[in-house]
Design an enzyme around this catalytic site. Structure first.
Site, mmCIF file in Angstrom:
data_model
loop_
_atom_site.group_PDB
_atom_site.id
_atom_site.type_symbol
_atom_site.label_atom_id
_atom_site.label_comp_id
_atom_site.label_asym_id
_atom_site.label_seq_id
_atom_site.Cartn_x
_atom_site.Cartn_y
_atom_site.Cartn_z
ATOM 1 N N SER A 50 -6.315 -9.445 6.915
ATOM 2 C CA SER A 50 -5.763 -9.790 8.235
ATOM 3 C C SER A 50 -5.078 -11.159 8.271
ATOM 4 C CB SER A 50 -6.854 -9.691 9.306
ATOM 5 O OG SER A 50 -7.327 -8.357 9.393
ATOM 6 N N HIS A 97 -8.495 -3.313 -6.026
ATOM 7 C CA HIS A 97 -8.407 -3.467 -4.568
ATOM 8 C C HIS A 97 -9.531 -2.664 -3.917
ATOM 9 C CE1 HIS A 97 -7.012 -3.062 -0.447
ATOM 10 N NE2 HIS A 97 -6.308 -4.163 -0.676
ATOM 11 N N GLU A 140 -9.632 -0.755 -1.461
ATOM 12 C CA GLU A 140 -9.305 0.640 -1.117
ATOM 13 C C GLU A 140 -9.432 1.533 -2.345
ATOM 14 O OE1 GLU A 140 -5.594 -0.252 0.809
ATOM 15 O OE2 GLU A 140 -6.745 -1.205 2.418
ATOM 16 N N GLU A 149 -11.121 -10.808 -0.925
ATOM 17 C CA GLU A 149 -10.775 -9.954 0.210
ATOM 18 C C GLU A 149 -12.033 -9.300 0.776
ATOM 19 O OE1 GLU A 149 -6.407 -8.671 0.242
ATOM 20 O OE2 GLU A 149 -7.541 -7.156 -0.821
ATOM 21 N N LYS A 203 0.853 -1.204 0.000
ATOM 22 C CA LYS A 203 0.000 0.000 0.000
ATOM 23 C C LYS A 203 0.889 1.255 0.000
ATOM 24 C CE LYS A 203 -3.460 -2.821 2.177
ATOM 25 N NZ LYS A 203 -4.628 -2.947 3.029
ATOM 26 N N GLY A 216 -7.226 -5.085 7.244
ATOM 27 C CA GLY A 216 -6.621 -4.176 8.218
ATOM 28 C C GLY A 216 -7.334 -4.112 9.556
ATOM 29 N N GLY A 220 -1.354 -7.526 3.601
ATOM 30 C CA GLY A 220 -1.054 -6.111 3.796
ATOM 31 C C GLY A 220 -0.136 -5.925 4.993
ATOM 32 N N GLY A 221 -0.729 -5.643 6.146
ATOM 33 C CA GLY A 221 0.025 -5.309 7.358
ATOM 34 C C GLY A 221 1.154 -6.280 7.694
#
Ligand code: PGA
Length: 253
Positions: free
Chosen positions: A212, A94, A96, A166, A10, A172, A233-234
């Site tokens: 997640s 995505h 987002e 997703e 990201k 997230g 992601g994270g």
């Protein structure tokens, strides 16, 4: 079929941070056998990542792309610009981008078409919001996003496609989907390909789960026969955390 695990950074990491991450992750490469590992840095760090990963089996992906070849599109990036940096994959649609930047199914379809025409492998993201899930609309939303993105393509065009399921509420939030939910969404996606395209497109499709994902829960997703990887992601931002996640995935299949 090899697993495909992608790091979606990201809007994180400068060039210096990218080089640091890439030079460390290369040292773990021997432990990644059987997993196609993909790093998707921001556009500004693609060139640095490309140099830092030269000669490595770790591949590069972009997080977005415009569908036009060139022109007056301030702030956008084209397929040829990505190919020049030896980018092999591109994340498209995505959540987002759909929810924060207003990207719609038409734009997603155009981007998928351009990516495939240029030999870039798209990772098409689909998934329902929390509200849609509460309304029992998950299946309908996924099917609408798939038809919106893929209409008009010949089955053989889609053999290079990856679809990431997703659920928006899982991204997230630390609240990953259950293995049962991921399994039923992945089966729905593959059945869609079987019904609308052909058995070849359905069988060659790699489906990722995203939302997640971490080293502690990846086994429940890649352990499913319907799921072949993860979009992370994270948990992809710190190199040791991401390598542990990849190794946990290898052990689960
Ligand atoms: P997350 O993000 O792993 O931080 O939930 C996943 C994604 O947005 O692709």
């Amino acid at each position: 079929m090899d697993l495909i695990i992608a790091a979606n950074w990201k809007m994180h990491k400068t060039n210096a941070e990218t080089v640091q991450f890439c030079s460390v992750i290369r040292q773990f490469e021997d432990d990644f056998r059987g997993v196609e590992v993909l790093i998707c840095p921001p556009f500004t760090a693609l060139s640095a990542a490309e140099s830092a990963l030269k000669g490595s089996s770790i591949r590069l992906g972009a997080q977005n792309m415009h569908w036009e070849a060139q022109g007056a599109r301030t702030g956008e990036i084209s397929a040829s610009m990505l190919l020049e940096l030896r980018v092999g994959y591109v994340i498209i649609g995505h959540s987002e981008r759909r929810h924060l930047m207003g990207e719609d199914d038409n734009q997603v379809r155009n981007k998928i078409g351009t990516a495939l025409e240029n030999g870039l492998k798209p990772i098409l993201c689909v998934g329902e919001t929390e509200k849609e899930r509460e309304q029992g609309a998950t299946e309908e939303v996924i099917k609408k996003q798939l038809s919106g993105a893929l209409e008009g393509h010949a089955p053989q065009d889609l053999y290079n496609l990856v679809v990431a399921y997703e659920p928006v509420w899982a991204i997230g939030t630390g609240k990953a989907a259950s293995a049962e939910d991921a399994d039923s969404a992945a089966q729905l996606i593959r059945n869609f390909f079987r019904d609308k395209f052909d058995a070849g497109a359905a069988d060659s499709l790699r489906i990722q789960y995203g939302g997640s994902v971490k080293a502690e829960n990846i086994d429940s997703f890649v352990g499913l026969s319907s799921v072949q990887g993860a979009l992370v992601g994270g948990a992809s931002l710190e190199v040791n955390t991401f390598s542990s996640l990849i190794q946990a995935a290898r052990k689960a299949v």
